[in-house]
Design an enzyme around this catalytic site. Structure first.
Site, mmCIF file in Angstrom:
data_model
loop_
_atom_site.group_PDB
_atom_site.id
_atom_site.type_symbol
_atom_site.label_atom_id
_atom_site.label_comp_id
_atom_site.label_asym_id
_atom_site.label_seq_id
_atom_site.Cartn_x
_atom_site.Cartn_y
_atom_site.Cartn_z
ATOM 1 N N ASP A 179 5.161 13.975 16.923
ATOM 2 C CA ASP A 179 5.319 14.819 18.117
ATOM 3 C C ASP A 179 6.727 14.784 18.695
ATOM 4 O OD1 ASP A 179 2.608 15.363 17.836
ATOM 5 O OD2 ASP A 179 2.030 13.716 19.151
ATOM 6 N N GLN B 183 3.835 14.199 11.160
ATOM 7 C CA GLN B 183 3.738 12.852 11.737
ATOM 8 C C GLN B 183 5.157 12.279 11.918
ATOM 9 O OE1 GLN B 183 1.275 13.426 8.820
ATOM 10 N NE2 GLN B 183 0.345 14.438 10.556
ATOM 11 N N LYS C 53 9.225 18.533 15.986
ATOM 12 C CA LYS C 53 9.588 19.036 14.650
ATOM 13 C C LYS C 53 9.381 20.550 14.553
ATOM 14 C CE LYS C 53 6.589 16.095 12.966
ATOM 15 N NZ LYS C 53 6.315 15.252 14.141
ATOM 16 N N GLY D 247 0.171 18.787 14.675
ATOM 17 C CA GLY D 247 0.174 19.927 15.595
ATOM 18 C C GLY D 247 1.628 20.197 15.906
ATOM 19 N N HIS D 248 2.169 21.262 15.371
ATOM 20 C CA HIS D 248 3.597 21.575 15.545
ATOM 21 C C HIS D 248 3.738 22.791 16.445
ATOM 22 C CE1 HIS D 248 4.795 19.331 11.579
ATOM 23 N NE2 HIS D 248 4.156 18.579 12.449
HETATM 24 P P1 GDP Z 1 5.819 18.077 16.597
HETATM 25 O O1 GDP Z 1 4.473 17.578 16.177
HETATM 26 O O2 GDP Z 1 6.897 17.120 16.222
HETATM 27 O O3 GDP Z 1 6.099 19.465 16.128
HETATM 28 O O4 GDP Z 1 5.803 18.096 18.188
HETATM 29 P P2 GDP Z 1 4.612 18.695 19.121
HETATM 30 O O5 GDP Z 1 4.685 20.162 19.087
HETATM 31 O O6 GDP Z 1 3.316 18.044 18.807
HETATM 32 O O7 GDP Z 1 5.043 18.089 20.518
HETATM 33 C C1 GDP Z 1 6.233 18.391 21.110
HETATM 34 C C2 GDP Z 1 5.941 19.037 22.469
HETATM 35 O O8 GDP Z 1 7.116 19.068 23.231
HETATM 36 C C3 GDP Z 1 5.507 20.480 22.341
HETATM 37 O O9 GDP Z 1 4.648 20.771 23.415
HETATM 38 C C4 GDP Z 1 6.813 21.251 22.466
HETATM 39 O O10 GDP Z 1 6.608 22.567 22.956
HETATM 40 C C5 GDP Z 1 7.540 20.407 23.466
HETATM 41 N N1 GDP Z 1 8.992 20.355 23.325
HETATM 42 C C6 GDP Z 1 9.757 20.387 22.204
HETATM 43 N N2 GDP Z 1 11.055 20.189 22.517
HETATM 44 C C7 GDP Z 1 11.116 20.036 23.854
HETATM 45 C C8 GDP Z 1 12.178 19.761 24.773
HETATM 46 O O11 GDP Z 1 13.342 19.616 24.415
HETATM 47 N N3 GDP Z 1 11.846 19.658 26.090
HETATM 48 C C9 GDP Z 1 10.554 19.781 26.531
HETATM 49 N N4 GDP Z 1 10.315 19.650 27.823
HETATM 50 N N5 GDP Z 1 9.536 20.034 25.698
HETATM 51 C C10 GDP Z 1 9.816 20.140 24.376
HETATM 52 P P1 IMO Z 2 2.595 15.632 14.176
HETATM 53 O O1 IMO Z 2 2.936 16.214 12.839
HETATM 54 C C1 IMO Z 2 1.161 12.215 16.449
HETATM 55 C C2 IMO Z 2 -1.837 9.665 14.537
HETATM 56 C C3 IMO Z 2 -3.236 9.677 15.117
HETATM 57 C C4 IMO Z 2 -3.681 8.272 14.763
HETATM 58 C C5 IMO Z 2 -3.054 8.034 13.404
HETATM 59 C C6 IMO Z 2 -3.954 8.342 12.235
HETATM 60 O O2 IMO Z 2 2.082 16.620 15.148
HETATM 61 O O3 IMO Z 2 3.709 14.796 14.687
HETATM 62 P P2 IMO Z 2 -5.046 10.493 11.140
HETATM 63 O O4 IMO Z 2 -5.618 11.731 11.752
HETATM 64 O O5 IMO Z 2 -3.860 10.741 10.287
HETATM 65 O O6 IMO Z 2 -6.085 9.650 10.490
HETATM 66 O O7 IMO Z 2 -4.533 9.625 12.399
HETATM 67 O O8 IMO Z 2 -1.926 8.908 13.341
HETATM 68 N N1 IMO Z 2 -1.320 11.004 14.168
HETATM 69 C C7 IMO Z 2 -0.389 11.649 14.851
HETATM 70 N N2 IMO Z 2 0.229 11.341 16.010
HETATM 71 N N3 IMO Z 2 1.507 13.336 15.785
HETATM 72 C C8 IMO Z 2 0.909 13.647 14.605
HETATM 73 O O9 IMO Z 2 1.323 14.682 13.853
HETATM 74 C C9 IMO Z 2 -0.109 12.817 14.115
HETATM 75 N N4 IMO Z 2 -0.901 12.840 13.025
HETATM 76 C C10 IMO Z 2 -1.627 11.721 13.058
HETATM 77 O O10 IMO Z 2 -3.206 9.892 16.500
HETATM 78 O O11 IMO Z 2 -3.107 7.350 15.661
HETATM 79 MG MG MG Z 3 2.572 17.253 17.017
#
Ligand code: GDP
Ligand code: IMO
Ligand code: MG
Length: 420
Positions: free
Chosen positions: A13, A222, A16, A40-41
């Site tokens: 998270d 991840q 990415k 979840g991207h």
């Molecule tokens: P990913 O899994 O690495 O793609 O990240 P996620 O999408 O799960 O989580 C990142 C969260 O932060 C999302 O809700 C994005 O919309 C948000 N986000 C990304 N970059 C920024 C930033 O620079 N500032 C803020 N406030 N939110 C951001």
């Molecule tokens: P992105 O790509 C954050 C965490 C879960 C749990 C552990 C194992 O959005 O960054 P699993 O479902 O793989 O058996 O879970 O890894 N986890 C993540 N945490 N971002 C993710 O993906 C994750 N994918 C798995 O919360 O602790």
């Molecule tokens: Mg994510």
């Protein structure tokens, strides 16, 4: 040409999805190399947030091919939901998205097994997203799995039944209540959706593309600290999230890897169980969660929040051979009076400055304290507008990590991105 890789340096998270979307116009192909719908991207533009689970984050741009690589595990139900949502928004999605025949399928019974296994673990549960990731990779390495290419076989349903029966016997050992019928209908509909796409041998496709001068960006899921080998085991996911995973998850030789973009938040978060040395179980942690909107993009769970952890970041940089750093969510730290950065861990044997085998030995982090900035960063567009104290933070981190920070993100939107 070489393959550039973008991957997370923390516990996932890091942003990415957002940054892959920003970088996509510089590439011809975006390829996901591991993980599955546990990811979840988020990609945000025109004030709308889209969350992708299986499909690469380059899909919203017009001219790029997106590939789901062999290292990914696909749940046809989730895939169909994603396609049904995206198809009205994206012209010619069937031409733009290609799927590796070698990617493994998450069966409905894999999800049940995931739930049964977590349930049996009680307080030691991993906090899995329960998307069936672990059991699917277990069947892959156990050489039982079903692959996307299998769906083209005339006896696919039979193969499905044989594997599901095996799973039923395993689930019985857990004494776990379940029903598969609800999942199965949607699952086979999902298989029909996958069949509408070009199913390819992505290793050949990608290597041919490289030979013909195409630029490729590999998208990780991840983060490094969730890597099956190097993460905080057993509180990890079931794939290699590190750069080496891009080689095995796409069929790219190590010498073909170009830039490695390591992405991290200006602080730190973690969803699920497991050690987290800099976690803040206090008002500051809650403030980070509130301002950073730290709730899981896949499960909606609140993310645990804490300060940036340099020993962990250095470890991730080492494992991945990071050449360029990207820092997100700098805007979230505006208005904190001071920012802390962990430089080492206190243990009963003294202070250590590396990420240890067993994080449980960490008694408490050792912190450097830096002044924060008050300015709202969300409108900042260029280097000239970056407040001096944020610039200090950037320089401090570059000096400690010895890798340049080339992009900072100051909001979720595409536009809220500054190249340094
Ligand atoms: P990913 O899994 O690495 O793609 O990240 P996620 O999408 O799960 O989580 C990142 C969260 O932060 C999302 O809700 C994005 O919309 C948000 N986000 C990304 N970059 C920024 C930033 O620079 N500032 C803020 N406030 N939110 C951001
Ligand atoms: P992105 O790509 C954050 C965490 C879960 C749990 C552990 C194992 O959005 O960054 P699993 O479902 O793989 O058996 O879970 O890894 N986890 C993540 N945490 N971002 C993710 O993906 C994750 N994918 C798995 O919360 O602790
Ligand atoms: Mg994510």
């Amino acid at each position: 040409m070489k393959v550039d890789v973008l991957l997370g340096l923390q516990w996932g998270d890091e942003g990415k999805g957002k940054v892959v979307d920003v970088l996509t116009p510089r590439y011809n192909i975006i390829a996901r190399f591991q993980g599955g719908p546990n990811a979840g991207h988020s990609v945000e533009f025109y004030e709308i947030k889209h969350v992708l689970h299986t499909i690469p984050s380059g899909i919203f741009r017009e001219n790029q091919i997106n590939i789901i690589g062999n290292g990914v595990v696909i749940d046809p139900i989730v895939f169909k939901t994603e396609i049904d949502t995206l198809a009205p928004l994206i012209k010619d999605i069937q031409q733009k998205l290609l799927v590796s025949k070698k990617a493994h399928l998450i069966l409905p019974s894999h999800r049940i097994l995931d739930a049964a296994s977590e349930n049996a673990k009680g307080i030691t549960k991993i906090g899995s997203t329960l998307k069936g990731i672990g059991p699917t990779y277990m069947d892959k390495t156990g050489r039982n799995g079903l692959r996307v290419g299998d769906i083209l076989d005339s006896d696919f349903k039979n193969k499905y039944r044989i594997l599901t029966e095996k799973h039923r016997q395993l689930i019985a050992l857990y004494n776990f209540n379940y029903t598969l019928a609800d999942y199965e209908k949607g699952w086979f509909e999902g298989i029909d959706t996958i069949k509408k796409f070009q199913l390819i041998e992505s290793e050949h496709y990608l290597n041919t593309a490289l030979e013909s001068g195409k630029a490729i960006l590999a998208e990780g899921a991840q983060g490094t600290l969730l890597d099956i080998d190097f993460g905080s085991y057993p509180y990890v996911t079931s794939s290699n999230t590190i750069c080496a995973g891009a080689c095995t998850g796409l069929g790219i030789a190590p010498g073909r890897i170009g830039q490695v973009f390591g992405i991290f938040k200006a602080y730190c978060t973690r969803v699920g169980s497991g050690p987290f040395p800099t976690e803040l179980n206090n008002e500051t942690g809650e403030k980070l969660r509130r301002i950073g909107q730290e709730f899981g993009a896949t499960t909606g769970r609140p993310r645990r929040c804490g300060w940036l952890d340099l020993p962990a970041l250095k470890y991730s940089i080492m494992l991945n051979g990071v050449t360029k750093l990207i820092m997100t969510k700098a805007d979230v730290l505006s208005g904190f009076i001071t920012i802390k950065v962990c430089t080492g861990y206190k243990t009963s044997e003294g202070v250590i400055d590396f990420f240890p085998y067993n994080l449980e030995i960490v008694k408490e982090p050792v912190y450097d304290e830096l002044p924060s900035w008050n300015e709202d960063l969300t409108k900042v567009k260029s280097i000239a507008d970056i407040p001096p104290r944020l610039m200090n933070y950037i320089h401090y981190l570059e000096e400690k990590l010895r890798i340049p920070i080339v992009i900072i993100s100051v909001g979720p939107n595409r536009e809220q991105t500054i190249e340094l």
